[in-house]
Design an enzyme around this catalytic site. Structure first.
Site, short mmCIF file in Angstrom:
data_model
loop_
_atom_site.label_atom_id
_atom_site.label_comp_id
_atom_site.label_asym_id
_atom_site.label_seq_id
_atom_site.Cartn_x
_atom_site.Cartn_y
_atom_site.Cartn_z
N TYR A 1 0.81 -1.21 0.00
CA TYR A 1 0.00 0.00 0.00
C TYR A 1 0.85 1.27 0.00
O TYR A 1 0.31 2.35 -0.24
CB TYR A 1 -0.91 0.07 1.23
CG TYR A 1 -1.85 -1.08 1.45
CD1 TYR A 1 -2.18 -1.98 0.43
CD2 TYR A 1 -2.42 -1.27 2.70
CE1 TYR A 1 -3.03 -3.03 0.67
CE2 TYR A 1 -3.29 -2.32 2.95
CZ TYR A 1 -3.59 -3.20 1.93
OH TYR A 1 -4.44 -4.24 2.17
N HIS B 1 -0.12 -11.75 3.17
CA HIS B 1 -1.09 -10.95 2.43
C HIS B 1 -1.98 -11.80 1.52
O HIS B 1 -3.20 -11.61 1.47
CB HIS B 1 -0.36 -9.87 1.61
CG HIS B 1 -1.18 -8.67 1.35
ND1 HIS B 1 -0.66 -7.41 1.25
CD2 HIS B 1 -2.52 -8.51 1.17
CE1 HIS B 1 -1.64 -6.54 1.04
NE2 HIS B 1 -2.77 -7.19 0.97
#
EC number: 1.1.1.-
Length: 321
Positions: free
Chosen positions: A55, A118
């Protein structure tokens, strides 16, 4: 300032605020805007922040927490719960611990409260723009080797708790069968249009906390869907209750026992998203929501490849509904 209920502490994880602020945005938001939004969120009562290496917001979260301490908004870093994630290019047995250390450098912190795998996918090591080229998807995912690296992060104190993201019920059960340190959390897409019934049942049975991202469907993002915000049923319930459609969705997740992640930098919506604790849905409203047609908003098409471990969306999610 709002007070957010917490998941009680367990042997797997310390207390965890039931509402967290997400930081995923594509295209990326400026670091100044992100840091300012995190600071305002802390002022409003948010104490749980979700970030990830991919991100590019770890530094923003760290700066916001440090500034909040300087301003006296919180007493110390220990007053916030920070989650980050190991990206797929580092999901290799020997790369997990170094990647976790890099995350801590980005955050300017000694530890994260929760560190997640993730996705159950490994990419060739390196830095790639998102979406990444399909040719970097590797043919297998070494779940056990990766998890041993996560357990080492826990043993070293780099992460107070460890968990996973985007794991199907089948993959979660596979991980539980080999884990010495059990995953505390599985973070996945959850909203009234994708209720995760099968996965939630497994998580409840195994004592794994379900954490929901995209609780409003992530309308307007490359991975999201308008199905939630455009739902006539949810609009009717919101109108009858004098609440926003977003509040109906968030309250529904809250009543399921989930931790939920909201993502907005708009102050009005930040406040509205915390106004979900002192009222309830009726049995009739819950029943109407349970009957909504189901539509996965994030199928994970980026990870589907003829030469990867998942040849189809069905392979990736193992039929979870």
């Amino acid at each position: 300032m709002a007070t957010i209920p917490e998941v009680p502490a367990s042997e797997l994880i310390q207390t965890m605020p039931r509402v967290g602020m997400g930081t995923a945005a594509f295209p990326f938001t400026s670091s100044e805007d992100t840091t300012a939004a995190m600071l305002r969120a802390i002022e409003l009562g948010y104490r749980h922040f979700d970030t990830a290496r991919i991100y590019a917001t770890e530094g923003c979260v760290g700066e916001a927490v440090a500034e909040a301490v300087r301003r006296g908004l919180i007493a110390s870093r220990a007053d916030v719960f920070v989650t980050s994630k190991i990206w797929c290019s580092d999901l290799h047995a020997g790369r997990v611990v170094p990647a976790a250390r890099e995350t801590l450098r980005n955050l300017g912190m000694d530890y994260v409260d929760l560190l997640l795998v993730h996705w159950p996918v490994s990419l060739t090591p390196g830095n790639y723009d998102f979406p990444f080229p399909k040719e970097v998807i590797l043919p297998s995912f070494d779940m056990e080797g990766v998890w041993r690296g996560m357990e080492e992060c826990h043993r070293l104190g780099l992460a107070r708790a460890i968990g996973v993201s985007n794991f199907s019920a089948k993959k979660l059960e596979q991980l539980l069968s080999l884990a010495a340190v059990r995953p505390a959390v599985n973070q996945v897409e959850v909203n009234p249009m994708w209720q995760q019934r099968t996965l939630r049942e497994v998580c409840r049975r195994e004592g794994v906390q379900l954490c929901g991202y995209s609780p409003l469907g992530a309308k307007g993002t490359p991975w999201g869907s308008a199905a939630v915000m455009d739902s006539g049923v949810l609009q009717e319930i919101a109108g009858a209750k004098g609440k926003t459609l977003a509040q109906i969705c968030l309250r529904w997740l809250y009543e399921q026992g989930d931790v939920l992640l909201v993502k907005t930098y708009n102050e009005k919506r930040m406040k509205e998203n915390l106004d979900i604790f002192n009222w309830e849905l009726t049995d009739e409203e819950r029943e109407r929501i349970s009957q909504l047609p189901q539509l996965r908003g994030l199928p994970g098409l980026e990870f589907i490849s003829d030469h990867g471990p998942y040849k189809s969306v069905e392979d990736l999610w193992d039929g979870d509904v």
